[in-house]
Motif scaffolding. Structure first.
Motif, short mmCIF file in Angstrom:
data_model
loop_
_atom_site.label_atom_id
_atom_site.label_comp_id
_atom_site.label_asym_id
_atom_site.label_seq_id
_atom_site.Cartn_x
_atom_site.Cartn_y
_atom_site.Cartn_z
N LEU A 76 0.61 -1.16 0.30
CA LEU A 76 0.07 -0.43 0.06
C LEU A 76 0.58 1.63 0.05
O LEU A 76 0.09 2.60 -0.24
CB LEU A 76 -1.00 0.21 0.86
CG LEU A 76 -1.88 -1.10 1.27
CD1 LEU A 76 -2.87 -0.94 2.64
CD2 LEU A 76 -2.93 -0.99 0.45
N ARG A 130 -6.43 4.69 0.98
CA ARG A 130 -6.41 3.71 0.59
C ARG A 130 -6.19 2.38 1.81
O ARG A 130 -6.32 1.10 1.46
CB ARG A 130 -4.93 4.23 -0.33
CG ARG A 130 -3.85 2.79 -1.18
CD ARG A 130 -2.56 3.41 -1.76
NE ARG A 130 -2.77 4.91 -1.21
CZ ARG A 130 -1.11 5.84 -1.74
NH1 ARG A 130 -0.61 4.08 -0.46
NH2 ARG A 130 -1.18 6.85 -1.38
N ARG A 170 -9.56 0.94 1.97
CA ARG A 170 -9.99 0.11 0.96
C ARG A 170 -9.28 -1.02 1.08
O ARG A 170 -9.98 -1.81 0.02
CB ARG A 170 -9.61 0.97 -0.47
CG ARG A 170 -11.43 2.19 -0.58
CD ARG A 170 -10.65 2.24 -2.03
NE ARG A 170 -8.98 2.59 -2.66
CZ ARG A 170 -8.59 3.79 -2.40
NH1 ARG A 170 -9.18 5.15 -2.58
NH2 ARG A 170 -7.17 3.60 -2.67
N SER A 171 -8.15 -1.17 1.14
CA SER A 171 -7.62 -2.43 1.26
C SER A 171 -8.25 -2.98 2.39
O SER A 171 -8.05 -4.47 2.13
CB SER A 171 -6.40 -2.20 1.47
OG SER A 171 -5.49 -3.26 1.05
N GLU A 204 -13.13 -3.51 -3.36
CA GLU A 204 -12.02 -2.83 -4.18
C GLU A 204 -10.79 -3.92 -3.40
O GLU A 204 -10.73 -5.11 -3.05
CB GLU A 204 -11.61 -2.18 -2.37
CG GLU A 204 -12.66 -0.95 -2.92
CD GLU A 204 -12.51 -0.23 -4.56
OE1 GLU A 204 -11.15 -0.37 -4.66
OE2 GLU A 204 -12.88 0.69 -4.21
N GLU A 217 -7.13 -6.12 -4.90
CA GLU A 217 -5.37 -5.38 -5.32
C GLU A 217 -4.89 -4.77 -6.57
O GLU A 217 -4.32 -3.74 -6.81
CB GLU A 217 -4.67 -7.15 -5.58
CG GLU A 217 -4.41 -7.87 -4.53
CD GLU A 217 -4.58 -8.96 -4.71
OE1 GLU A 217 -3.08 -9.13 -5.91
OE2 GLU A 217 -3.52 -10.44 -3.67
N LEU A 222 -4.36 -1.35 -6.80
CA LEU A 222 -2.96 -0.93 -6.05
C LEU A 222 -2.50 -1.19 -6.94
O LEU A 222 -0.74 -0.79 -6.79
CB LEU A 222 -2.31 -2.17 -5.02
CG LEU A 222 -3.64 -1.90 -3.66
CD1 LEU A 222 -3.41 -3.16 -2.90
CD2 LEU A 222 -3.89 -0.54 -3.23
#
Length: 169
Positions: free
Chosen positions: A49, A90, A93-94, A103, A105, A108
């Protein structure tokens, strides 16, 4: 000639020295040791990330695995740890993706291929300074913010249109 036996072991980068001392406190004559570094899942998650700069603060706070981060409040991440709002989004979301959210990979992916495709490569440094690191980050940046960064209206439309394939995988 007979081969010396090989002792295989894995150790985490985070706890490497401790693991070496626990598993093999002293050399054993006639035994070869083959080390294999294993990336700590928490370290790997943050690096993916581009949040690895926060690892020490997060570990000091008590987080050791990615799921621990769901219990850290946004105010703590932003106020106490200095995380930017796009970095926070971010991360959230991950974490949502870890819990089975939408959401994944694909969001990313590196930013440069998208910007190259829509002929906005000259804005990569500006966007990164603003906090954008991945195509997924652009979903939370407003058109007005992009305009303030110097991206013209037509280019913003092209960027939004070009963003779709990068998010759908």
């Amino acid at each position: 000639a007979p081969h010396a036996p090989t002792l295989h072991f894995k150790y985490s980068q985070h706890h490497g020295e401790m693991a070496q001392r626990l598993i093999l406190p002293q050399p054993v004559q006639g035994v070869r040791v083959k080390e294999e570094a294993v990336v700590d899942p928490f370290t790997e998650f943050l690096a993916k990330l581009r949040l690895d700069g926060f690892e020490a603060k997060l570990r000091a706070f008590g987080a050791d695995i990615p799921c621990d981060l769901t219990d850290v409040e946004d105010e703590e991440l932003v106020g106490e740890m200095g995380m930017g709002i796009l970095q926070l989004r971010r991360l959230r979301r991950s974490l949502s993706a870890l819990d089975g959210g939408q959401e994944g990979e694909d969001n990313l992916a590196p930013l440069a291929p998208l910007l190259t495709e829509v002929r906005l490569g000259a804005f990569e440094a500006t966007l990164r300074e603003f906090g954008v690191a991945t195509p997924g980050d652009l979903t939370v940046v407003s058109d007005q913010d992009l305009a303030r960064l110097g991206i013209k209206k037509l280019k913003v439309r092209q960027l939004r249109r070009g963003l779709s394939p990068f998010l759908s995988g």
